[in-house]
Design a protein around this motif. Structure first.
Motif, PDB file in Angstrom:
ATOM      1  N   ILE A  48      20.530  40.102  47.360  1.00 16.60           N
ATOM      2  CA  ILE A  48      21.250  40.723  46.251  1.00 16.60           C
ATOM      3  C   ILE A  48      21.211  39.740  45.086  1.00 16.60           C
ATOM      4  CG2 ILE A  48      23.412  41.819  45.494  1.00 16.60           C
ATOM      5  CD1 ILE A  48      24.213  42.050  48.443  1.00 16.60           C
ATOM      6  N   ILE A  49      20.767  40.227  43.924  1.00 15.19           N
ATOM      7  CA  ILE A  49      20.732  39.408  42.713  1.00 15.19           C
ATOM      8  C   ILE A  49      21.907  39.825  41.844  1.00 15.19           C
ATOM      9  CG2 ILE A  49      19.413  38.921  40.599  1.00 15.19           C
ATOM     10  CD1 ILE A  49      16.842  39.373  42.330  1.00 15.19           C
ATOM     11  N   LEU A  50      22.754  38.865  41.499  1.00 12.45           N
ATOM     12  CA  LEU A  50      23.970  39.185  40.739  1.00 12.45           C
ATOM     13  C   LEU A  50      24.008  38.441  39.410  1.00 12.45           C
ATOM     14  CD1 LEU A  50      24.989  38.188  43.962  1.00 12.45           C
ATOM     15  CD2 LEU A  50      26.711  39.827  43.293  1.00 12.45           C
ATOM     16  N   PHE A  51      23.937  39.206  38.331  1.00  9.71           N
ATOM     17  CA  PHE A  51      24.148  38.633  37.005  1.00  9.71           C
ATOM     18  C   PHE A  51      25.606  38.874  36.621  1.00  9.71           C
ATOM     19  CE2 PHE A  51      19.568  39.460  36.927  1.00  9.71           C
ATOM     20  CZ  PHE A  51      19.084  38.270  36.393  1.00  9.71           C
ATOM     21  N   ASN A  52      26.233  37.870  36.041  1.00  7.65           N
ATOM     22  CA  ASN A  52      27.623  37.958  35.557  1.00  7.65           C
ATOM     23  C   ASN A  52      28.590  38.559  36.587  1.00  7.65           C
ATOM     24  OD1 ASN A  52      26.418  37.093  33.115  1.00  7.65           O
ATOM     25  ND2 ASN A  52      26.105  39.204  32.471  1.00  7.65           N
ATOM     26  N   PRO A  53      28.561  38.074  37.828  1.00  2.00           N
ATOM     27  CA  PRO A  53      29.475  38.653  38.823  1.00  2.00           C
ATOM     28  C   PRO A  53      30.924  38.265  38.559  1.00  2.00           C
ATOM     29  CG  PRO A  53      28.357  36.755  39.761  1.00  2.00           C
ATOM     30  CD  PRO A  53      27.756  36.973  38.390  1.00  2.00           C
ATOM     31  N   LYS A  54      31.821  39.197  38.868  1.00  2.40           N
ATOM     32  CA  LYS A  54      33.262  38.963  38.674  1.00  2.40           C
ATOM     33  C   LYS A  54      34.030  39.567  39.829  1.00  2.40           C
ATOM     34  CE  LYS A  54      33.867  38.720  33.719  1.00  2.40           C
ATOM     35  NZ  LYS A  54      32.487  39.035  33.329  1.00  2.40           N
ATOM     36  N   ILE A  55      35.055  38.861  40.269  1.00  2.00           N
ATOM     37  CA  ILE A  55      35.940  39.392  41.310  1.00  2.00           C
ATOM     38  C   ILE A  55      36.909  40.380  40.659  1.00  2.00           C
ATOM     39  CG2 ILE A  55      37.775  38.791  42.967  1.00  2.00           C
ATOM     40  CD1 ILE A  55      35.368  37.362  43.956  1.00  2.00           C
ATOM     41  N   LEU A  56      37.055  41.554  41.248  1.00  2.00           N
ATOM     42  CA  LEU A  56      38.024  42.535  40.743  1.00  2.00           C
ATOM     43  C   LEU A  56      39.291  42.514  41.587  1.00  2.00           C
ATOM     44  CD1 LEU A  56      35.646  45.582  40.096  1.00  2.00           C
ATOM     45  CD2 LEU A  56      36.498  43.941  38.410  1.00  2.00           C
ATOM     46  N   GLU A  57      39.105  42.421  42.899  1.00  2.00           N
ATOM     47  CA  GLU A  57      40.251  42.443  43.821  1.00  2.00           C
ATOM     48  C   GLU A  57      39.970  41.580  45.032  1.00  2.00           C
ATOM     49  OE1 GLU A  57      41.099  47.088  43.097  1.00  2.00           O
ATOM     50  OE2 GLU A  57      41.523  46.399  45.150  1.00  2.00           O
ATOM     51  N   LEU A  58      41.014  40.909  45.494  1.00  2.00           N
ATOM     52  CA  LEU A  58      40.933  40.134  46.734  1.00  2.00           C
ATOM     53  C   LEU A  58      42.065  40.573  47.621  1.00  2.00           C
ATOM     54  CD1 LEU A  58      40.422  36.533  45.267  1.00  2.00           C
ATOM     55  CD2 LEU A  58      38.668  37.924  46.377  1.00  2.00           C
ATOM     56  N   SER A  59      41.811  40.700  48.926  1.00  2.00           N
ATOM     57  CA  SER A  59      42.918  41.018  49.827  1.00  2.00           C
ATOM     58  C   SER A  59      42.710  40.400  51.205  1.00  2.00           C
ATOM     59  CB  SER A  59      43.097  42.529  49.939  1.00  2.00           C
ATOM     60  OG  SER A  59      41.928  43.114  50.447  1.00  2.00           O
ATOM     61  N   GLY A  60      43.816  40.178  51.897  1.00  2.00           N
ATOM     62  CA  GLY A  60      43.781  39.595  53.233  1.00  2.00           C
ATOM     63  C   GLY A  60      43.422  38.119  53.205  1.00  2.00           C
ATOM     64  N   LYS A  61      43.353  37.545  54.383  1.00  2.00           N
ATOM     65  CA  LYS A  61      43.023  36.128  54.511  1.00  2.00           C
ATOM     66  C   LYS A  61      42.172  35.918  55.737  1.00  2.00           C
ATOM     67  CE  LYS A  61      46.386  33.083  52.340  1.00  2.00           C
ATOM     68  NZ  LYS A  61      47.594  32.288  52.573  1.00  2.00           N
ATOM     69  N   LYS A  62      41.205  35.026  55.625  1.00  2.00           N
ATOM     70  CA  LYS A  62      40.351  34.733  56.759  1.00  2.00           C
ATOM     71  C   LYS A  62      39.876  33.296  56.673  1.00  2.00           C
ATOM     72  CE  LYS A  62      37.016  37.156  59.541  1.00  2.00           C
ATOM     73  NZ  LYS A  62      35.749  37.869  59.552  1.00  2.00           N
ATOM     74  N   THR A  63      39.839  32.617  57.814  1.00  2.00           N
ATOM     75  CA  THR A  63      39.355  31.236  57.847  1.00  2.00           C
ATOM     76  C   THR A  63      38.018  31.193  58.575  1.00  2.00           C
ATOM     77  OG1 THR A  63      41.623  30.457  57.849  1.00  2.00           O
ATOM     78  CG2 THR A  63      39.949  28.875  58.516  1.00  2.00           C
ATOM     79  N   ASN A  64      37.035  30.633  57.905  1.00  2.00           N
ATOM     80  CA  ASN A  64      35.690  30.534  58.461  1.00  2.00           C
ATOM     81  C   ASN A  64      35.103  29.172  58.164  1.00  2.00           C
ATOM     82  OD1 ASN A  64      34.778  33.126  59.599  1.00  2.00           O
ATOM     83  ND2 ASN A  64      35.253  33.892  57.561  1.00  2.00           N
ATOM     84  N   GLU A  65      34.157  28.765  58.985  1.00  2.00           N
ATOM     85  CA  GLU A  65      33.446  27.529  58.688  1.00  2.00           C
ATOM     86  C   GLU A  65      32.539  27.782  57.484  1.00  2.00           C
ATOM     87  OE1 GLU A  65      30.304  25.707  61.298  1.00  2.00           O
ATOM     88  OE2 GLU A  65      31.953  24.320  61.645  1.00  2.00           O
ATOM     89  N   GLU A  66      32.496  26.810  56.601  1.00  2.00           N
ATOM     90  CA  GLU A  66      31.702  26.985  55.395  1.00  2.00           C
ATOM     91  C   GLU A  66      30.933  25.706  55.076  1.00  2.00           C
ATOM     92  OE1 GLU A  66      33.861  29.589  52.794  1.00  2.00           O
ATOM     93  OE2 GLU A  66      32.885  28.740  51.039  1.00  2.00           O
TER      94      GLU A  66
END
Ligand code: ZN
Length: 172
Positions: free
Chosen positions: A75-93
């Motif tokens: 996926i190629i994303l130009f000018n990406p923006k977050i609109l909504e965030l919900s919940g919580k999750k912990t992952n290795e990064e």
């Protein structure tokens, strides 16, 4: 296509807030394609333009677990923006700019984001799982933020220390 050089932790461009892309022209698409190629070669789940030394709002992701096996889905994303965030999750990064190191990071579990695709079309993506994690990670990059900023200062300093050690060994 070409493999681009990925900058690492100490490079100040990783702390820059990237500039929006006004015109998606052939040159921009070529950069995006090179970034896709670079992401697969690394290999990584995502890559932001400032990680290859370019300070504009462009990121690429492919959250397919094993693209070699299941097919590539970039996926190629130009000018990406977050609109909504919900919940919580912990992952290795981890991050291609902080190679070899990983930490548990808590982020939103679900993401709704908008971006412009390579055809100049507005897209909305609503997702969870690895893609949600990758989108948050890459959009952070474009705002000059790294995953280690989500950690406690003790953990963050430990990563910086380990990274320095790693670089020194690499140079030897
Ligand atoms: Zn990263």
């Amino acid at each position: 296509m070409a493999i681009l050089k990925i900058v690492t932790l100490s490079d100040p461009i990783l702390r820059v807030k990237c500039t929006p892309v006004a015109h998606i022209d052939k040159k921009m698409i070529k950069v995006a394609e090179d970034m896709v190629e670079t992401m697969y070669a690394a290999p990584g789940v995502g890559l932001a333009a400032n990680q290859v030394g370019l300070n504009f709002q462009l990121a690429v992701v492919d959250a397919t677990r094993d693209p070699e096996k299941y097919g590539k889905n970039p996926i190629i994303l130009f000018n990406p923006k977050i609109l909504e965030l919900s919940g919580k999750k912990t992952n290795e990064e981890g991050c291609l700019s902080i190679p070899g190191l990983f930490e548990e990071v808590t982020r939103a579990a679900k993401v709704k984001a908008t971006y412009t695709d390579q055809n100049g079309k507005e897209q909305i993506v609503e997702t969870d799982g690895l893609l949600a994690q990758a989108l948050q990670h890459e959009i952070d990059h474009l705002n000059g933020k790294l995953y280690i900023d989500h950690l406690s200062s003790i953990k963050r300093n430990l990563i910086k220390k380990k990274f320095k050690k790693y670089r020194t060994h690499e140079a030897e």
